[in-house]
Design a protein around this motif. Structure first.
Motif, PDB file in Angstrom:
ATOM      1  N   ALA A   1     -31.180  22.669   2.176  1.00  0.00           N
ATOM      2  CA  ALA A   1     -30.354  23.637   2.903  1.00  0.00           C
ATOM      3  C   ALA A   1     -30.428  24.965   2.179  1.00  0.00           C
ATOM      4  CB  ALA A   1     -28.914  23.165   2.984  1.00  0.00           C
ATOM      5  N   ASP A   2     -29.865  25.999   2.800  1.00  0.00           N
ATOM      6  CA  ASP A   2     -29.832  27.253   2.063  1.00  0.00           C
ATOM      7  C   ASP A   2     -28.815  27.127   0.939  1.00  0.00           C
ATOM      8  OD1 ASP A   2     -27.203  28.720   3.036  1.00  0.00           O
ATOM      9  OD2 ASP A   2     -28.159  27.808   4.790  1.00  0.00           O
ATOM     10  N   SER A   3     -29.035  27.942  -0.083  1.00  0.00           N
ATOM     11  CA  SER A   3     -28.294  27.816  -1.333  1.00  0.00           C
ATOM     12  C   SER A   3     -26.782  27.767  -1.114  1.00  0.00           C
ATOM     13  CB  SER A   3     -28.672  29.002  -2.222  1.00  0.00           C
ATOM     14  OG  SER A   3     -27.980  28.960  -3.407  1.00  0.00           O
ATOM     15  N   GLU A   4     -26.275  28.651  -0.251  1.00  0.00           N
ATOM     16  CA  GLU A   4     -24.834  28.747  -0.044  1.00  0.00           C
ATOM     17  C   GLU A   4     -24.281  27.428   0.483  1.00  0.00           C
ATOM     18  OE1 GLU A   4     -23.317  31.524  -1.173  1.00  0.00           O
ATOM     19  OE2 GLU A   4     -21.557  30.242  -0.863  1.00  0.00           O
ATOM     20  N   SER A   5     -24.928  26.859   1.517  1.00  0.00           N
ATOM     21  CA  SER A   5     -24.330  25.662   2.105  1.00  0.00           C
ATOM     22  C   SER A   5     -24.514  24.430   1.234  1.00  0.00           C
ATOM     23  CB  SER A   5     -24.826  25.405   3.533  1.00  0.00           C
ATOM     24  OG  SER A   5     -26.150  25.764   3.692  1.00  0.00           O
ATOM     25  N   ILE A   6     -25.581  24.393   0.414  1.00  0.00           N
ATOM     26  CA  ILE A   6     -25.733  23.192  -0.395  1.00  0.00           C
ATOM     27  C   ILE A   6     -24.658  23.140  -1.482  1.00  0.00           C
ATOM     28  CG2 ILE A   6     -27.263  23.694  -2.364  1.00  0.00           C
ATOM     29  CD1 ILE A   6     -28.868  21.246  -0.666  1.00  0.00           C
TER      30      ILE A   6
ATOM     31  N   GLU B   1     -27.606  20.464  10.890  1.00  0.00           N
ATOM     32  CA  GLU B   1     -27.109  21.761  11.323  1.00  0.00           C
ATOM     33  C   GLU B   1     -28.305  22.679  11.229  1.00  0.00           C
ATOM     34  OE1 GLU B   1     -23.962  22.880   8.656  1.00  0.00           O
ATOM     35  OE2 GLU B   1     -22.972  20.959   8.995  1.00  0.00           O
ATOM     36  N   SER B   2     -28.175  23.869  11.754  1.00  0.00           N
ATOM     37  CA  SER B   2     -29.294  24.792  11.688  1.00  0.00           C
ATOM     38  C   SER B   2     -29.682  25.052  10.233  1.00  0.00           C
ATOM     39  CB  SER B   2     -28.906  26.096  12.384  1.00  0.00           C
ATOM     40  OG  SER B   2     -29.786  27.109  11.984  1.00  0.00           O
ATOM     41  N   GLY B   3     -30.906  24.694   9.862  1.00  0.00           N
ATOM     42  CA  GLY B   3     -31.396  24.937   8.518  1.00  0.00           C
ATOM     43  C   GLY B   3     -30.875  23.987   7.462  1.00  0.00           C
TER      44      GLY B   3
END
Lengths: 337, 320
Positions: free
Chosen positions: B237-242, B310-312
């Protein structure tokens, strides 16, 4: 320091100056280091490589070879007894028995050709004069204490058959097997994965609570310090820069170096484009700057800093700091809320 | 725009042999079916515990380790289909930096020799131009040109890592694989190197595959993060969501183990219990099943595949 404060400490280091030979000349690598550890306390010793934290604790156990090292000055009191004046025979009774140490690399501190059981029982038989059988029973109990499953069968394992976390547990079991009053842990989790690190930290905390162990925890990781320590000593270039209770240190650091370390740390709960960085690097022992040793890297440095070295002073409530400008740091924090 | 690097179905199996005839009796799946992509000028962070195969992935991408199977596309060109001459010229676009700045520089070479070596190999410059380029590179990484004649032992760990970076930059790569580049450095030096790497990315548009086990560092530098467990990617996932919303039970346990630098925060560490499965044996179902608190019957029978929830945000778990 007065006599009353001595009573408070299990171990007290006073004005310790340890030197190493550089080009045949002794050069001090730690200068007038003084701090103490109370019973049942976890004391963090923080600083970057070359700050003298390991040299200090190795001096306590007299583990440094001489030459090249020599202790130029200072006293180390353990139960009112100066360890530096003891004979080697007497020192051996304390080392591994009353004061134990664990090192950073569990891979290299265990002997690969002996089983774990062999290595743990060696310590127990030496210090506690138990028979082989009793010692093995005790070793199994120790492995159980540090959370190793099936301890009896693990005693027969060789170090290479264990994972890094297990090996560090074996090291801790060995260090605790003679029921020491003080455990010195030199970067015990630095080489381990975060999941294993969390387990070792939990274990050390539990041991403090259950058997009243005092721990000197050496690390360069401030996040680990926040997790485990009660009080912290910050060292830089061989000198103590700040000593404070854990909350005071994190919420109101008074030394620019401590403040720099806090800001240089990437945090999981914050997003920032660039990290604050402390310019330059730790000076070599032979090339110490004049005046305050942190002055060339310090954003607060003024003329006075390069002329004289500040003393370690009490800034209130036992919060010790070695800086001419600590009042300024305190004011800035109040202004910025 | 297409991705710079596209990895699909990457596998690295090590044969397990027995007997005097070295009969192959099984395979150790160090990397098993790993797919991800890295965009131009992006950083992909790869995290996981030691032994999960993250270094193997990094080295396989450069074909420093020959993968067993899978496809690695660099700007659409298949690296595994290249012969050694083609691969050599492609290597100009991909460089690597290692963890230990003490053992990865030849102690008998001066800084000038170390940094100019890749340029000489690729015939990029010679003579005074070479010297000028080395000077520029040294300045780019924050060292002065006076250091050119010195040997690696005269430098500190942080400076050596700067030399490694200068050496990697010398051929103007499009991607640098960074294998634990700051793990051996002190906090203040680590901050200097991380800032340097970010600056270089902004100015030169280099992409990084950033392999590390220190979560805060990965969070700081990465755009996207992949979490590996026993040779498989379990979450991307992108850094923020992980870091704020991880979904895989293993990622959650991993995150809960990261110490928080605030004495007032009391975190709850999820201790992962249970045995790690032996990768040499045939595994059925999810590899994390034996240690997972949310394990169901399905988890033991059917291996989950990495899918977008989810997206991405991709997760390999039946329970999400």
């Amino acid at each position: 320091m007065k006599q009353e404060t001595n009573q408070e400490y299990l171990l007290e280091i006073k004005d310790l100056t340890t030197a190493f030979l550089f080009d045949g000349k002794p050069v001090p690598v730690t200068v007038n280091v003084s701090y103490g550890i109370k019973k049942g306390e976890i004391l963090g010793i923080v600083g970057e490589s070359g700050s003298g934290k390991s040299v200090t604790v190795k001096s306590v156990l007299r583990l440094l070879p001489s030459p090249p090292s020599s202790i130029l000055n200072g006293e180390i009191y353990f139960h009112g007894q100066n360890l530096l004046t003891l004979k080697e025979k007497e020192m051996q009774k304390i080392r591994g028995n009353k004061i134990s140490m664990i090192f950073q690399e569990p891979m290299t501190s265990l002997n690969p050709v002996y089983t774990c059981g062999n290595q743990i029982t060696e310590t127990i038989m030496l210090h506690q004069h138990l028979s082989k059988e009793e010692a093995l029973k005790k070793a199994a109990r120790m492995l159980d204490l540090v959370g190793i499953p099936a301890p009896e069968s693990r005693l027969k394992s060789y170090p290479h058959q264990l994972s890094g976390g297990m090996r560090q547990r074996v090291m801790i079991a060995m260090a605790l097997s003679c029921e020491p009053e003080l455990l010195i842990a030199d970067e015990p989790t630095t080489a381990l994965d975060p999941t294993i690190q969390a387990q070792i930290i939990t274990l050390i905390k539990e041991l403090r609570d259950s058997i009243g162990l005092s721990v000197m925890y050496i690390t360069h990781d401030l996040a680990v310090v926040a997790e485990i320590c009660d009080r912290v000593v910050v060292m830089y270039a061989g000198m103590v820069m700040e000593i404070a209770e854990i909350r005071d240190l994190f919420h109101a650091p008074l030394h620019p170096y401590t403040q720099g370390l806090m800001q240089a740390m990437p945090r999981i709960n914050q997003q920032s484009e660039m990290l604050y960085n402390i310019p330059g690097m730790v000076p070599h022992a032979t090339q110490m700057p004049t005046g305050c040793r942190f002055q060339p890297r310090c954003p607060y440095a003024t003329e006075v800093c390069s002329q004289a070295c500040p003393e370690l002073v009490d800034a209130g409530d036992g919060h010790m700091v070695r800086c001419f400008h600590y009042e300024k740091l305190r004011k800035e924090r109040v202004q910025n809320g | 725009m297409d991705d710079l690097i596209q990895v699909s179905g990457l596998k690295k199996y090590y044969p397990i042999t027995s007997g005097v005839l070295k009969r192959v009796t099984g395979h150790y799946k160090a990397v098993d079916d790993v797919s991800f992509s890295i965009g131009y000028g992006q950083t992909f962070g790869l995290v996981g515990e030691s032994g999960c195969g993250k270094t193997t992935v990094g080295k396989s991408i450069l074909r420093l380790i020959e993968p067993t199977d899978g496809q690695i596309l660099l700007e659409g060109k298949d690296l595994r289909a290249m012969n050694s001459a083609q691969l050599r010229s492609a290597r100009k676009d991909m460089q690597i930096i290692f963890q230990d700045p003490y053992s990865s520089l030849n102690p008998r070479m001066t800084v000038m020799e170390l940094i100019s070596e890749p340029m000489k190999l690729h015939n990029l410059a010679s003579g005074s131009e070479l010297q000028d380029r080395v000077c520029n590179l040294l300045e780019t990484v924050g060292l002065s040109r006076i250091e050119m004649k010195k040997y690696p032992h005269e430098f500190s760990g942080g400076q050596r890592q700067r030399i490694m970076i200068a050496r990697a930059l010398s051929v103007q790569p499009k991607i640098i694989v960074c294998d634990e580049p700051v793990s051996a450095l002190d906090v203040s030096i680590q901050a200097q190197i991380l800032n340097l790497m970010k600056e270089l990315q902004q100015n030169l548009g280099i992409a990084y595959l950033f392999i590390a086990h220190g979560m805060p560092v990965v969070k700081h530098i990465s755009h996207q993060v992949g979490v590996m467990y026993l040779g498989k990617l379990v979450e991307v996932a992108d850094s923020e969501s992980i870091f704020s919303n991880c979904l895989h039970p293993y990622t959650q346990a991993l995150m809960s183990a990261v110490p928080i630098p605030d004495p007032d925060v009391k975190r709850k560490t999820m201790i992962i219990k249970g045995e790690v499965p032996n990768l040499a044996e045939k595994q059925e179902g999810c590899l994390f099943a034996g240690r997972c608190s949310r394990c169901t019957a399905r988890c033991r029978e059917e291996a989950p595949i990495l899918r977008e929830v989810e997206s991405g945000h991709q997760v390999a778990c039946h329970c999400v």
